[in-house]
Design an enzyme around this catalytic site. Structure first.
Site, PDB file in Angstrom:
ATOM      1  N   HIS A  63       3.418  11.309   8.288  1.00 22.84           N
ATOM      2  CA  HIS A  63       3.429  10.805   6.906  1.00 22.84           C
ATOM      3  C   HIS A  63       2.318  11.465   6.098  1.00 22.84           C
ATOM      4  CE1 HIS A  63       4.366   7.425   4.009  1.00 22.84           C
ATOM      5  NE2 HIS A  63       3.262   7.954   3.485  1.00 22.84           N
ATOM      6  N   HIS A  65       1.283  13.411   1.953  1.00 26.66           N
ATOM      7  CA  HIS A  65       1.640  13.676   0.552  1.00 26.66           C
ATOM      8  C   HIS A  65       1.027  15.019   0.146  1.00 26.66           C
ATOM      9  CE1 HIS A  65       3.248   9.627  -0.485  1.00 26.66           C
ATOM     10  NE2 HIS A  65       2.497   9.299   0.567  1.00 26.66           N
ATOM     11  N   GLN A 158       8.228   7.756  -6.432  1.00 29.54           N
ATOM     12  CA  GLN A 158       6.937   7.056  -6.475  1.00 29.54           C
ATOM     13  C   GLN A 158       6.929   5.886  -7.452  1.00 29.54           C
ATOM     14  OE1 GLN A 158       3.183   7.806  -5.184  1.00 29.54           O
ATOM     15  NE2 GLN A 158       3.715   5.702  -5.690  1.00 29.54           N
ATOM     16  N   HIS A 216       8.424   4.216   2.008  1.00 28.02           N
ATOM     17  CA  HIS A 216       7.229   3.405   1.909  1.00 28.02           C
ATOM     18  C   HIS A 216       7.728   1.965   1.842  1.00 28.02           C
ATOM     19  CE1 HIS A 216       5.424   7.223   0.877  1.00 28.02           C
ATOM     20  NE2 HIS A 216       4.223   6.681   0.776  1.00 28.02           N
ATOM     21  N   GLU A 219       4.021  -1.843   1.478  1.00 31.81           N
ATOM     22  CA  GLU A 219       2.616  -1.406   1.488  1.00 31.81           C
ATOM     23  C   GLU A 219       1.828  -2.338   0.573  1.00 31.81           C
ATOM     24  OE1 GLU A 219       1.831   2.616   0.280  1.00 31.81           O
ATOM     25  OE2 GLU A 219      -0.248   2.546   0.968  1.00 31.81           O
ATOM     26  N   ASP A 315      -1.393  10.532   5.813  1.00 39.56           N
ATOM     27  CA  ASP A 315      -1.060  10.041   4.480  1.00 39.56           C
ATOM     28  C   ASP A 315      -1.752  10.844   3.385  1.00 39.56           C
ATOM     29  OD1 ASP A 315       0.206   8.504   2.583  1.00 39.56           O
ATOM     30  OD2 ASP A 315      -0.849   6.635   3.020  1.00 39.56           O
TER      31      ASP A 315
HETATM   32 FE   FE2 Z   1       2.341   7.465   1.609  1.00 40.06          FE
END
Ligand code: FE2
Length: 433
Positions: A63, A65, A158, A216, A219, A315
């Protein structure tokens, strides 16, 4: 002529002392150390001295970004340290992004990752930009590195698949361009109902296109956030078993035990993979608590004990959500071990598996084996200055050699510290006992 490489005098993660012969891009033999590997022409053999290091499957980052990485401070720092301020800063940065900028930052991060022994990564990419600049940048990078690095890209809405006006069209456009995996963020939709609706629609897209899913999911510290249940339900409904990953699931840390007890068998039935991100979960979660302050990371021990495949991801590295990091999955495993209190021998070894075999399985790259690698596997290997996985985590051990498909991509010499203490002979410090 075939290229032969012998890696001599190494330990496997299941504590066998072996030599490993590689022919071109493939592991040809794994034999007990110095019992005579059958090589016809020693003169053509490239020899790598393992010096009793740990030879491991490479690290796999489940995972990440890449579009946001190495952008720390643009346009400002995250003062509250929360997920939501991070999302706001990212929203301020997005209009300023160029394809070239994303590409260069992502490429630098991939170089760091390779140096740290990572040879596969699943990155989410925000599809909220109408021009899909970040998507195009990462697709270009994926193509350029595909001969030595497995990069999977997730189409990540997102700002919400249903919440952002044009996200549906942009997500489909990103998939048409060749993005690998369908993403989502149900807990960020306008309501629980909308979150569930987004899960259903996104799973349908994945089923129709024959793709995997990585959302996701939950979270948040809100114990009522239970999209994980809906995701598992839709996974079964659409026949996506073993093809769906739920990332973060931090709410499960705070959810009632009765809910967790019901959920675990459902996750096993749906073969949903869970990805915890220890460095990020321990810093972003619990921000509205006074004391006691929750850790936020999902129930790694209970999930593993239930038979769920759990991987750790990095992440973030130096982005709106996290100011630190150097693309080191041993640092991730180290934090996961501590936050999850996985301190038994089996628990510590499980943390190593959570950054090697487990993420490989989640990404559909390979099925875990006891050694991490086997005869006939592609020669993707990491040589660590450690005798075993626990020592590797303890020391965040030096990655002496990183090999992809039989080619050595990175080498880091072992560093020794010299001590010059008063009235004593000079010493060399060796942290390996
Ligand atoms: Fe993430």
């Amino acid at each position: 002529m075939k290229n032969l490489t012998l890696i001599e005098d190494v330990w496997t993660i299941d504590r066998e002392h072996v030599d490993v012969l590689i022919e071109d891009q493939v592991i040809k033999e794994i034999v007990p150390h110095k019992t005579g590997t059958q090589v016809n022409k020693p003169s053509q053999l490239k020899l790598i001295q393992g010096q009793e290091g740990l030879l491991s499957a490479p690290f796999v980052d489940a995972h990440f970004h890449l579009d946001a990485t190495l952008s720390l401070g643009r346009p400002r720092l995250n003062e509250s340290g929360t997920l939501f301020e991070g999302i706001q800063i990212w929203a301020e940065q997005k209009p300023l992004l160029s394809e070239e900028d994303v590409y260069e930052r992502a490429k630098t991060l991939i170089h760091w990752a390779i140096a740290r022994g990572t040879l596969a990564m699943r990155t989410h990419v925000d599809i909220g930009d109408p021009q899909l600049k970040a998507v195009r940048a990462l697709l270009k990078l994926r193509e350029e590195i595909k001969s030595f690095f497995d990069l999977q890209i997730v189409a990540f809405p997102q700002d919400g698949y249903l919440r952002q006006a044009n996200a549906k069209a942009l997500l489909n456009e990103a998939l048409d361009l060749g993005v690998d995996v369908v993403g989502g963020i149900p807990h960020f939709e306008r309501s629980t109902r909308a979150g569930q609706e987004s899960i259903e629609q996104l799973c349908r897209i994945a089923a129709d296109r024959g793709l995997r899913v990585d959302m996701h999911c939950d979270e948040t510290d809100d114990p009522q956030s239970r999209h994980i249940e809906a995701l598992a339900e839709q996974t079964i409904r659409f026949g996506l078993q073993n093809r769906v990953t739920a990332s973060h699931v931090t709410s499960l840390h705070s959810a009632p035990n009765d809910f967790a007890a019901k959920l675990m068998p459902l996750l096993v039935e749906a073969q949903v993979h869970i990805v915890a991100n220890p460095l990020i979960n321990i810093t972003l979660q619990g921000r509205r608590d006074s004391y006691p302050r929750r850790r936020g990371m999902t129930r790694v021990d209970e999930l593993m004990a239930s038979g769920v495949n759990v991987a750790f991801g990095h992440d973030c590295v130096m982005d709106p959500w996290y100011a630190l990091g150097s693309a080191d999955l041993l640092e991730v495993a180290h934090m996961g071990l501590h936050v999850g209190q996985l301190t038994s021998l089996a628990g510590m070894e499980a943390c190593y598996q959570a950054v090697t075999q487990n993420p490989a399985f989640a990404l559909g790259l390979k099925t875990p084996s006891a050694k991490g690698f086997a005869v006939g596997d592609r020669a993707d290997l990491v040589l660590l200055d450690a005798a075993n996985p626990i020592e590797a985590i303890r020391l965040r051990a030096n990655r002496r050699m990183v090999m992809s498909r039989g080619q050595v991509l990175a080498e880091t010499p072992s560093v020794k510290t010299q001590l010059n203490l008063p009235n004593q002979e000079q010493l060399t410090v060796d942290f390996r006992l």
